[in-house]
Structures are given as C-alpha cells and as structure tokens.
Write a protein that holds these residues in place. Structure first.
Motif, mmCIF file in Angstrom:
data_model
loop_
_atom_site.group_PDB
_atom_site.id
_atom_site.type_symbol
_atom_site.label_atom_id
_atom_site.label_comp_id
_atom_site.label_asym_id
_atom_site.label_seq_id
_atom_site.Cartn_x
_atom_site.Cartn_y
_atom_site.Cartn_z
ATOM 1 N N ALA A 158 -15.792 -8.894 31.944
ATOM 2 C CA ALA A 158 -14.363 -8.657 31.706
ATOM 3 C C ALA A 158 -14.102 -8.295 30.240
ATOM 4 O O ALA A 158 -13.273 -7.433 29.946
ATOM 5 N N ILE A 159 -14.810 -8.942 29.330
ATOM 6 C CA ILE A 159 -14.656 -8.616 27.904
ATOM 7 C C ILE A 159 -15.108 -7.183 27.650
ATOM 8 O O ILE A 159 -14.457 -6.435 26.911
ATOM 9 N N LEU A 160 -16.195 -6.768 28.270
ATOM 10 C CA LEU A 160 -16.675 -5.396 28.139
ATOM 11 C C LEU A 160 -15.624 -4.408 28.642
ATOM 12 O O LEU A 160 -15.334 -3.406 27.991
ATOM 13 N N GLN A 161 -15.029 -4.706 29.781
ATOM 14 C CA GLN A 161 -13.968 -3.862 30.328
ATOM 15 C C GLN A 161 -12.774 -3.813 29.371
ATOM 16 O O GLN A 161 -12.187 -2.757 29.144
ATOM 17 N N TYR A 162 -12.421 -4.951 28.809
ATOM 18 C CA TYR A 162 -11.313 -5.037 27.849
ATOM 19 C C TYR A 162 -11.581 -4.130 26.648
ATOM 20 O O TYR A 162 -10.724 -3.369 26.216
ATOM 21 N N LYS A 216 -9.894 -0.180 25.156
ATOM 22 C CA LYS A 216 -9.341 -0.184 23.792
ATOM 23 C C LYS A 216 -8.568 -1.445 23.466
ATOM 24 O O LYS A 216 -7.652 -1.429 22.652
ATOM 25 N N GLY A 217 -8.926 -2.566 24.100
ATOM 26 C CA GLY A 217 -8.312 -3.833 23.736
ATOM 27 C C GLY A 217 -8.686 -4.167 22.297
ATOM 28 O O GLY A 217 -9.847 -4.084 21.925
ATOM 29 N N GLU A 218 -7.690 -4.513 21.506
ATOM 30 C CA GLU A 218 -7.943 -4.689 20.080
ATOM 31 C C GLU A 218 -7.685 -6.089 19.554
ATOM 32 O O GLU A 218 -8.029 -6.377 18.416
ATOM 33 N N GLY A 265 -10.130 -17.493 32.476
ATOM 34 C CA GLY A 265 -9.844 -16.690 33.670
ATOM 35 C C GLY A 265 -11.045 -16.569 34.589
ATOM 36 O O GLY A 265 -10.919 -16.688 35.824
ATOM 37 N N ALA A 266 -12.227 -16.340 34.020
ATOM 38 C CA ALA A 266 -13.438 -16.222 34.828
ATOM 39 C C ALA A 266 -13.770 -17.543 35.520
ATOM 40 O O ALA A 266 -14.199 -17.555 36.677
ATOM 41 N N HIS A 267 -13.552 -18.658 34.817
ATOM 42 C CA HIS A 267 -13.805 -19.969 35.422
ATOM 43 C C HIS A 267 -12.920 -20.155 36.653
ATOM 44 O O HIS A 267 -13.392 -20.560 37.725
ATOM 45 N N SER A 270 -3.880 -11.668 34.775
ATOM 46 C CA SER A 270 -3.555 -10.846 35.947
ATOM 47 C C SER A 270 -4.283 -9.511 35.925
ATOM 48 O O SER A 270 -4.612 -8.963 36.971
ATOM 49 N N THR A 271 -4.579 -8.987 34.754
ATOM 50 C CA THR A 271 -5.272 -7.708 34.646
ATOM 51 C C THR A 271 -6.754 -7.824 34.970
ATOM 52 O O THR A 271 -7.293 -7.036 35.756
ATOM 53 N N TYR A 272 -7.424 -8.790 34.383
ATOM 54 C CA TYR A 272 -8.878 -8.889 34.509
ATOM 55 C C TYR A 272 -9.353 -9.848 35.592
ATOM 56 O O TYR A 272 -10.517 -9.810 35.984
ATOM 57 N N PHE A 273 -8.458 -10.690 36.081
ATOM 58 C CA PHE A 273 -8.807 -11.644 37.140
ATOM 59 C C PHE A 273 -7.691 -11.651 38.184
ATOM 60 O O PHE A 273 -7.026 -12.667 38.397
ATOM 61 N N PRO A 274 -7.456 -10.505 38.833
ATOM 62 C CA PRO A 274 -6.308 -10.380 39.737
ATOM 63 C C PRO A 274 -6.352 -11.307 40.949
ATOM 64 O O PRO A 274 -5.315 -11.570 41.556
#
Length: 141
Positions: free
Chosen positions: A83-87, A91-93, A104-106, A123-127
């Motif tokens: 999820a961090i890689l996707q972020y 362009k997550g800054e 969220g992953a937990h 909600s974005t990365y763990f819908p």
C-alpha cells in the motif's frame, strides 16, 4: 464477538476530556462495547506514548480503557508495504503516513473494523475495512 481496532486519534480523544471529540469517541465506544472486543496494536501504542513521559502512564491509560494489544501479522506488514508503494506511485507526498498503512493493513488482513476520524488513506488503500466514523466526517477527508 467482532473485533474493533481503535485508531490513535480515538485513543487520544479518550485520554483528553477536553478534546473536541471526547464525547463522540466515548459514546460510540460505549455503544459498541456490548458486542465487540476493542484492541490496539504496537503502532497505536507507540503513537499514543508520545504524549507521556513514562511507560507506566501509557500502561495505565490502556489498562483504564481496557484495550488489549494484538500483534500485527506478517501478512499485514506485507500488505502495508504494498500500500505504501502504491501511495508513493500515486505521488503521495506526506511523510508521516507509515503508521496509517500499518494500522489499515492490520484491520484489513485480520477482518477487524476500524474506528477512526481519518477516512482518507484507510478508505483509499484498504477499501474492504469497515470504518466507524463520526457522521459529520462521512463526506470529508
């Protein structure tokens, strides 16, 4: 009995009766307490400890709140990394996001509900994670 992971922001609400969200957090957890087990994880513990000078104070807080600490499974750590890689690819800054991805992953891997006031990354990365949030925030974040 279903499990709810308590996000750091809610714990800090409960620790401070003067917090703007103290009433909501208290009332919501009292309502949910009948049918749920409330937990934290080591990331939430670490984030909450910032406000205390001694470990005994943090231990006292969680004992008073009655939240057990659950370990984060390896599968959740792996998912958090993805999820961090996707972020980052999107362009997550913001630089302070790592704890949210672990939390969220937990919740996602373990099938836990998550009580929070931060809809954005969860909600974005763990819908698939069921978020419990104040109604006033449902269209925000």
């Amino acid at each position: 009995m279903a499990v709810i992971l308590i996000d750091t922001c809610v714990v800090t609400d409960l620790a401070d009766p003067d917090s703007a969200w103290f009433e909501w957090s208290t009332a919501k957890l009292e309502q949910l307490d009948r049918n749920h087990t409330m937990i934290i994880n080591p990331i939430i513990y670490a984030e909450c400890s910032v406000g205390y000078a001694r470990i005994e104070e943090v231990e006292c807080l969680f004992k008073r709140l009655g939240f057990a600490m659950h370990s984060i499974p390896k599968e959740a750590l792996f998912l958090a990394g993805k999820a961090i890689l996707q972020y980052k690819k999107s362009k997550g800054e913001k630089g302070n996001v790592l704890p949210d991805f672990f939390i969220g992953a937990h919740a996602a891997v373990s099938g836990y509900k998550l009580i929070t006031r931060d809809r954005g990354r969860f909600s974005t990365y763990f819908p698939g994670v069921e978020l419990i949030m104040p109604e006033s925030l449902n269209g925000l974040n």
